[in-house]
Scaffold this motif. Structure first.
Motif, PDB file in Angstrom:
ATOM      1  N   ASN A 160       0.828  -1.213   0.000  1.00 50.21           N
ATOM      2  CA  ASN A 160       0.000   0.000   0.000  1.00 50.21           C
ATOM      3  C   ASN A 160       0.861   1.262   0.000  1.00 50.21           C
ATOM      4  O   ASN A 160       0.548   2.250  -0.665  1.00 50.21           O
ATOM      5  CB  ASN A 160      -0.941   0.020   1.200  1.00 50.21           C
ATOM      6  N   PHE A 161       1.939   1.218   0.749  1.00 51.57           N
ATOM      7  CA  PHE A 161       2.887   2.328   0.824  1.00 51.57           C
ATOM      8  C   PHE A 161       3.475   2.603  -0.563  1.00 51.57           C
ATOM      9  O   PHE A 161       3.487   3.735  -1.044  1.00 51.57           O
ATOM     10  CB  PHE A 161       3.985   1.946   1.824  1.00 51.57           C
ATOM     11  N   GLU A 162       3.932   1.532  -1.208  1.00 55.76           N
ATOM     12  CA  GLU A 162       4.551   1.645  -2.526  1.00 55.76           C
ATOM     13  C   GLU A 162       3.545   2.121  -3.585  1.00 55.76           C
ATOM     14  O   GLU A 162       3.872   2.970  -4.424  1.00 55.76           O
ATOM     15  CB  GLU A 162       5.143   0.301  -2.930  1.00 55.76           C
ATOM     16  N   LEU A 163       2.329   1.622  -3.531  1.00 59.51           N
ATOM     17  CA  LEU A 163       1.297   2.044  -4.487  1.00 59.51           C
ATOM     18  C   LEU A 163       0.964   3.534  -4.341  1.00 59.51           C
ATOM     19  O   LEU A 163       0.762   4.237  -5.331  1.00 59.51           O
ATOM     20  CB  LEU A 163       0.033   1.200  -4.320  1.00 59.51           C
ATOM     21  N   GLU A 164       0.929   4.007  -3.118  1.00 64.57           N
ATOM     22  CA  GLU A 164       0.656   5.427  -2.894  1.00 64.57           C
ATOM     23  C   GLU A 164       1.793   6.295  -3.434  1.00 64.57           C
ATOM     24  O   GLU A 164       1.558   7.355  -4.019  1.00 64.57           O
ATOM     25  CB  GLU A 164       0.431   5.694  -1.407  1.00 64.57           C
ATOM     26  N   LEU A 165       3.022   5.853  -3.258  1.00 63.21           N
ATOM     27  CA  LEU A 165       4.162   6.579  -3.819  1.00 63.21           C
ATOM     28  C   LEU A 165       4.054   6.645  -5.342  1.00 63.21           C
ATOM     29  O   LEU A 165       4.216   7.716  -5.934  1.00 63.21           O
ATOM     30  CB  LEU A 165       5.480   5.913  -3.425  1.00 63.21           C
ATOM     31  N   GLU A 166       3.761   5.518  -5.964  1.00 61.31           N
ATOM     32  CA  GLU A 166       3.639   5.476  -7.421  1.00 61.31           C
ATOM     33  C   GLU A 166       2.503   6.369  -7.908  1.00 61.31           C
ATOM     34  O   GLU A 166       2.641   7.067  -8.908  1.00 61.31           O
ATOM     35  CB  GLU A 166       3.401   4.040  -7.887  1.00 61.31           C
ATOM     36  N   LYS A 167       1.392   6.342  -7.201  1.00 60.30           N
ATOM     37  CA  LYS A 167       0.242   7.168  -7.564  1.00 60.30           C
ATOM     38  C   LYS A 167       0.609   8.658  -7.560  1.00 60.30           C
ATOM     39  O   LYS A 167       0.073   9.433  -8.338  1.00 60.30           O
ATOM     40  CB  LYS A 167      -0.903   6.905  -6.581  1.00 60.30           C
ATOM     41  N   ASN A 168       1.555   9.027  -6.700  1.00 58.63           N
ATOM     42  CA  ASN A 168       1.990  10.411  -6.585  1.00 58.63           C
ATOM     43  C   ASN A 168       3.311  10.670  -7.307  1.00 58.63           C
ATOM     44  O   ASN A 168       3.998  11.650  -7.034  1.00 58.63           O
ATOM     45  CB  ASN A 168       2.083  10.803  -5.114  1.00 58.63           C
ATOM     46  N   GLU A 169       3.650   9.749  -8.204  1.00 58.98           N
ATOM     47  CA  GLU A 169       4.805   9.885  -9.098  1.00 58.98           C
ATOM     48  C   GLU A 169       6.160   9.927  -8.394  1.00 58.98           C
ATOM     49  O   GLU A 169       7.074  10.632  -8.807  1.00 58.98           O
ATOM     50  CB  GLU A 169       4.621  11.094 -10.013  1.00 58.98           C
ATOM     51  N   PHE A 170       6.273   9.157  -7.314  1.00 63.04           N
ATOM     52  CA  PHE A 170       7.556   8.975  -6.652  1.00 63.04           C
ATOM     53  C   PHE A 170       8.060   7.577  -6.992  1.00 63.04           C
ATOM     54  O   PHE A 170       7.285   6.624  -7.053  1.00 63.04           O
ATOM     55  CB  PHE A 170       7.432   9.095  -5.131  1.00 63.04           C
ATOM     56  N   LEU A 171       9.353   7.461  -7.194  1.00 59.20           N
ATOM     57  CA  LEU A 171       9.993   6.170  -7.440  1.00 59.20           C
ATOM     58  C   LEU A 171      10.779   5.773  -6.197  1.00 59.20           C
ATOM     59  O   LEU A 171      11.249   6.632  -5.443  1.00 59.20           O
ATOM     60  CB  LEU A 171      10.944   6.266  -8.638  1.00 59.20           C
ATOM     61  N   LEU A 172      10.952   4.489  -5.993  1.00 59.98           N
ATOM     62  CA  LEU A 172      11.701   4.019  -4.828  1.00 59.98           C
ATOM     63  C   LEU A 172      13.154   4.474  -4.860  1.00 59.98           C
ATOM     64  O   LEU A 172      13.792   4.576  -3.832  1.00 59.98           O
ATOM     65  CB  LEU A 172      11.614   2.504  -4.716  1.00 59.98           C
ATOM     66  N   ARG A 173      13.667   4.766  -6.037  1.00 60.76           N
ATOM     67  CA  ARG A 173      15.060   5.231  -6.140  1.00 60.76           C
ATOM     68  C   ARG A 173      15.191   6.744  -5.909  1.00 60.76           C
ATOM     69  O   ARG A 173      16.299   7.257  -5.768  1.00 60.76           O
ATOM     70  CB  ARG A 173      15.640   4.849  -7.489  1.00 60.76           C
ATOM     71  N   ASP A 174      14.061   7.469  -5.881  1.00 58.81           N
ATOM     72  CA  ASP A 174      14.102   8.903  -5.582  1.00 58.81           C
ATOM     73  C   ASP A 174      14.641   9.105  -4.167  1.00 58.81           C
ATOM     74  O   ASP A 174      14.606   8.200  -3.331  1.00 58.81           O
ATOM     75  CB  ASP A 174      12.709   9.529  -5.682  1.00 58.81           C
ATOM     76  N   ARG A 175      15.114  10.281  -3.896  1.00 63.75           N
ATOM     77  CA  ARG A 175      15.679  10.598  -2.582  1.00 63.75           C
ATOM     78  C   ARG A 175      14.576  10.970  -1.585  1.00 63.75           C
ATOM     79  O   ARG A 175      13.542  11.534  -1.960  1.00 63.75           O
ATOM     80  CB  ARG A 175      16.670  11.759  -2.682  1.00 63.75           C
ATOM     81  N   ILE A 176      14.822  10.691  -0.326  1.00 59.07           N
ATOM     82  CA  ILE A 176      13.871  11.046   0.729  1.00 59.07           C
ATOM     83  C   ILE A 176      13.609  12.542   0.730  1.00 59.07           C
ATOM     84  O   ILE A 176      12.485  12.976   0.969  1.00 59.07           O
ATOM     85  CB  ILE A 176      14.375  10.548   2.094  1.00 59.07           C
ATOM     86  N   ILE A 177      14.605  13.333   0.409  1.00 63.56           N
ATOM     87  CA  ILE A 177      14.431  14.786   0.396  1.00 63.56           C
ATOM     88  C   ILE A 177      13.316  15.205  -0.562  1.00 63.56           C
ATOM     89  O   ILE A 177      12.658  16.219  -0.344  1.00 63.56           O
ATOM     90  CB  ILE A 177      15.763  15.509   0.082  1.00 63.56           C
ATOM     91  N   ASP A 178      13.062  14.422  -1.591  1.00 61.41           N
ATOM     92  CA  ASP A 178      11.972  14.727  -2.519  1.00 61.41           C
ATOM     93  C   ASP A 178      10.611  14.681  -1.830  1.00 61.41           C
ATOM     94  O   ASP A 178       9.683  15.365  -2.233  1.00 61.41           O
ATOM     95  CB  ASP A 178      11.979  13.773  -3.710  1.00 61.41           C
ATOM     96  N   LEU A 179      10.498  13.877  -0.799  1.00 63.64           N
ATOM     97  CA  LEU A 179       9.259  13.803  -0.023  1.00 63.64           C
ATOM     98  C   LEU A 179       9.122  14.973   0.941  1.00 63.64           C
ATOM     99  O   LEU A 179       8.038  15.248   1.433  1.00 63.64           O
ATOM    100  CB  LEU A 179       9.202  12.504   0.787  1.00 63.64           C
TER     101      LEU A 179
END
Length: 73
Positions: free
Chosen positions: A45-64
């Protein structure tokens, strides 16, 4: 009874901010690093929400943390 948590992007951002403030993760680490702090059953669910908001797992935490405010020293 095991229940999964529904994550929304604001909750994810707040979780990331708290982990950075507590120095458990670094702003420059990948978002994937957060998986250590999310229960395994909730990760999808965490990963799906990130994808829905156009974040990739390789993006940096600072992007959040784009809403992070700085205080004067």
């Amino acid at each position: 009874m095991k229940t999964t948590v529904k994550y929304d992007i604001e909750v994810i951002k707040e979780e990331a901010l708290q982990l950075v403030k507590n120095r458990l993760v670094n702003r420059q680490q990948s978002i994937y690093t957060l998986c250590k702090y999310i229960p395994h059953r909730d990760w999808l669910n965490f990963e799906l929400e990130l994808e829905k908001n156009e974040f990739l797992l390789r993006d940096r935490i600072i992007d959040l943390l784009s809403h992070e405010s700085w205080e004067n020293d």
